[in-house]
Design a protein around this motif. Structure first.
Motif, mmCIF file in Angstrom:
data_model
loop_
_atom_site.group_PDB
_atom_site.id
_atom_site.type_symbol
_atom_site.label_atom_id
_atom_site.label_comp_id
_atom_site.label_asym_id
_atom_site.label_seq_id
_atom_site.Cartn_x
_atom_site.Cartn_y
_atom_site.Cartn_z
ATOM 1 N N THR A 58 -109.826 73.321 7.371
ATOM 2 C CA THR A 58 -109.379 74.418 6.539
ATOM 3 C C THR A 58 -107.910 74.720 6.774
ATOM 4 O O THR A 58 -107.297 74.261 7.726
ATOM 5 N N TRP A 59 -107.364 75.530 5.887
ATOM 6 C CA TRP A 59 -105.939 75.842 5.904
ATOM 7 C C TRP A 59 -105.567 76.663 7.125
ATOM 8 O O TRP A 59 -106.153 77.701 7.395
ATOM 9 N N ASP A 60 -104.604 76.206 7.853
ATOM 10 C CA ASP A 60 -104.068 76.946 8.988
ATOM 11 C C ASP A 60 -102.618 76.526 9.163
ATOM 12 O O ASP A 60 -102.333 75.494 9.782
ATOM 13 N N GLN B 103 -106.577 64.801 3.851
ATOM 14 C CA GLN B 103 -107.188 64.454 2.579
ATOM 15 C C GLN B 103 -107.966 65.600 1.961
ATOM 16 O O GLN B 103 -108.281 65.553 0.773
ATOM 17 N N SER B 104 -108.283 66.618 2.739
ATOM 18 C CA SER B 104 -109.091 67.715 2.229
ATOM 19 C C SER B 104 -108.513 69.034 2.712
ATOM 20 O O SER B 104 -108.302 69.215 3.911
ATOM 21 N N LEU B 105 -108.220 69.930 1.792
ATOM 22 C CA LEU B 105 -107.607 71.216 2.145
ATOM 23 C C LEU B 105 -108.404 72.356 1.533
ATOM 24 O O LEU B 105 -108.556 72.449 0.314
ATOM 25 N N PHE B 106 -108.947 73.208 2.389
ATOM 26 C CA PHE B 106 -109.692 74.393 1.969
ATOM 27 C C PHE B 106 -108.853 75.630 2.294
ATOM 28 O O PHE B 106 -108.383 75.781 3.421
ATOM 29 N N ASN C 276 -109.211 72.805 -2.499
ATOM 30 C CA ASN C 276 -110.144 73.893 -2.799
ATOM 31 C C ASN C 276 -109.440 75.229 -2.577
ATOM 32 O O ASN C 276 -109.251 75.665 -1.437
ATOM 33 N N LEU C 277 -109.041 75.868 -3.674
ATOM 34 C CA LEU C 277 -108.328 77.140 -3.616
ATOM 35 C C LEU C 277 -109.220 78.304 -4.035
ATOM 36 O O LEU C 277 -108.728 79.338 -4.481
#
Length: 649
Positions: free
Chosen positions: A478-480, A493-496, A519-520
């Protein structure tokens, strides 16, 4: 099954899985490859050579030290770079299809653009040459850190769900839960009664991920098998059941100097030289094709080799039909699931690598329950672990989760199943085995939402983190912002963006150029940067429940996009016409009161239009636009805006 196999998928997927994909794609005939085909051939060969080293890496003890870890990390980086290059070729192919359909761009503009064919090929050739040089350096470095190249069958895997398997099995590996199976099969195969038969066939059948290949590999390397048979051959078949190809692979395995022979008569003559009056053990792994005539033709050819009596063919397959077609003399062997203790032992060794460290009682309890519920199916682990990207107590949508798995490349279509069908099978396994809870059903009784218990989520998080020791290098987190190292940004490759988290700098998103998933959902944003069009690898975009007022025209450049979700975006009233270029789109979701946001007649892969398709004379949205959408599934609501009537199909 080897210890750690349930979760080895998580470790090998970023490397071995990508290498297999690259080998397949590089072998395909794509017009854009013209101009750098030579480099692609070198790339494929280099990848296959490195893959031989990978077979040794996977079984090295952790105490081998920092050098080994650095080598693996370099390999992952290079594999990702190569994956991205081939993805660029695929993207360019889709872009050309879209622009050819539009017939908007003039030749002069095309010539001057960065997508000019000659310039594009030069760019790709340069990138592939650089990757090949890096792989060569990595090959030389391998010998210095003690890695050994172990030759395996280098037949390129079939695209569309196939995978390359090999016969390599380390003697010091621990086999969990398969001793009884192995003992029974060996007893049957070495029975003296088989010496009266010219050729016997035993199919080993079981569902995906149950360990059929592992059992076959164990048999292949057992001393009792080695002593009983004079020759052993391993061939990964997958979707291909072409007789000449299989015979060629058998010959290449027996005598690599005879690789490349294609004519049937020449193949048979050379195979007779290798196998005449010899008892052999042949593994045909991962057989899918259910054509009885092809199998009959293969058996006819094998019967002409004048081999010794007692020779045996092992066929591994998921299909009971294949097992029924291929069995000869011997019955099919149905592989059972692992016991709860076996599953827990496998799960524990990966989630808790320090065997001496104490395990919290609650985690052990839930871990054992997961082991029981997984029913001995290790390939569910990667999909299960990916659920940790969601916040605890998050209500996960069934379709959404499957689309995320698909975007990450976890799901591959087979000859008769779409990616979504395969994803639905994994979801059902996890759901039916109580790894999800608090389900919500639709009006037809189908489960469409679920949650994950906090303790199950904790374990999923541990499993996911075990994929890489350095959590900052995790590609699916996840986003940090505080953890965004340069390498992390470039490789992720994957950003939540979970919940109400805000992104202080929207333009930072475009730095994540390798993103497959963005994923926003509920993110505190009002716009997307116009430069989002550079995310050429993006497969999944979710802007639902955001304050976005408009979408940039450049979103129409996301030609790889499979899923677009923009539900409950009440500030968003219109979308750019350029979105009609999203020709790879499979699922689209938008607000109920929003007219169909763009023309869909070109979306031949589209399966979902939600919530409805509105017939609108002013926007030229007619029923004829649905004529070519033959992949649509589920309910389709058609609204007539002028008469305010609703039809459901």
């Amino acid at each position: 099954m080897e210890a750690g196999k349930v979760l080895d998928v998580l470790y090998t997927f970023p490397v071995e899985g990508i290498l297999n994909k690259l080998a397949s794609l590089a072998a395909q005939e794509i017009s854009l490859f013209r101009g750098f085909k030579k480099e692609l051939t070198k790339l494929r060969q280099s990848l296959l050579e490195i893959q031989d080293f990978l077979g040794d890496v996977a079984h090295q003890p952790q105490e081998r030290g920092k050098a080994l870890k650095d080598w693996v990390r370099k390999l992952k980086d290079i594999a990702d770079d190569a994956d991205n290059v081939l993805d660029e070729v695929n993207y360019e192919d889709l872009r050309r299809q879209a622009e050819l359909s539009n017939q908007k761009r003039k030749k002069v503009r095309n010539f001057l653009s960065s997508s000019n064919p000659h310039l594009f090929r030069q760019k790709m050739a340069h990138k592939i040459k650089s990757i090949n040089a890096s792989l060569l350096d990595l090959k030389y470095e391998a010998s210095f850190i003690g890695l050994v190249s172990k030759k395996i069958d280098t037949t390129p895997p079939e695209i569309g769900g196939a995978r390359e398997t090999d016969s390599i099995f380390e003697e010091d590996e621990i086999v969990v839960g398969r001793n009884e199976d192995l003992s029974k099969i060996i007893t049957i195969l070495t029975n003296s009664n088989l010496d009266q038969e010219n050729l016997s066939v035993m199919p080993i059948v079981g569902m995906a991920g149950l360990g059929k290949t592992t059992v076959a590999r164990s048999l292949f390397n057992k001393d009792s098998i080695c002593g009983h048979f004079e020759k052993k051959i391993w061939v990964c078949v997958s979707n291909t059941l072409e007789v000449n190809s299989i015979l060629s692979w058998i010959l290449e395995y027996l005598n690599p100097t005879k690789a490349g022979i294609q004519r049937l008569d020449a193949l048979l003559k050379n195979l007779v030289q290798e196998l005449e009056k010899k008892r052999y053990f042949l593994v045909l792994d991962d057989v899918w094709n259910e054509d009885p005539q092809k199998w009959s033709n293969l058996m006819t050819c094998l019967s002409k080799l004048h081999s010794a009596q007692g020779s045996v063919v092992i066929v591994t397959t998921r299909s009971a039909s294949v097992a029924s077609i291929t069995k000869k003399v011997l019955p099919m062997y149905v592989l059972r699931s692992l016991s709860v203790d076996d599953c827990w032992d496998i799960l524990k060794k990966r989630a808790f690598p320090d065997g001496n460290a104490p395990i919290a009682k609650d985690l052990e309890t839930i871990g054992r329950e997961i082991a029981r519920k997984c029913a001995g199916i290790p390939l569910t682990a990667k999909c299960f672990a990916y659920c940790s990207n969601f916040k605890k107590d998050f209500e996960m949508e069934r379709a959404d989760l499957i689309q995320l798995w698909m975007a990450q490349g976890f799901l591959c279509s087979s000859h008769n199943k779409d990616m979504e069908d395969i994803g639905d099978e994994y979801f059902t396994i996890l759901l039916q085995n109580s790894l999800f809870q608090d389900v919500i059903r639709d009006d037809f009784g189908t489960i469409i939402y679920c949650k994950m218990h906090d303790l199950v989520h904790d374990l999923a998080e541990l499993v996911s983190r075990s994929e890489m020791e350095d959590k900052l290098e995790n590609q699916h987190v996840t986003w940090d912002p505080s953890k965004c190292s340069k390498r992390n940004v470039e490789k992720r490759q994957s950003l939540f963006v979970n919940g109400d988290q805000a992104i202080s700098n929207n333009t930072l998103l475009i730095s994540f150029k390798a993103l497959r998933v963005l994923n926003l959902y509920r993110a505190d944003i009002e716009e997307l940067p116009s430069s989002i069009g550079v995310l050429i690898h993006l497969r999944y975009l979710n802007v639902s429940r955001t304050k976005i007022k408009e979408l940039p025209k450049s979103i129409g450049k996301l030609y790889n996009l499979q899923t677009l979700r923009m539900e409950d975006t009440w500030n968003l009233k219109t979308v750019p016409k350029e979105m009609e270029n999203l020709i790879n789109l499979r699922h689209v979701y938008f607000n109920y009161d929003m007219p169909v946001p763009f023309g869909m007649g070109r979306f031949e892969h589209l399966q979902t239009i939600s919530p409805s398709f509105t017939l609108d004379k002013e926007s030229n949205r007619g029923i004829d636009e649905l004529g070519g959408l033959n992949q649509l599934k589920g309910a389709l609501i058609i609204r007539v805006s002028e008469k305010r009537k609703t039809l459901m199909y």
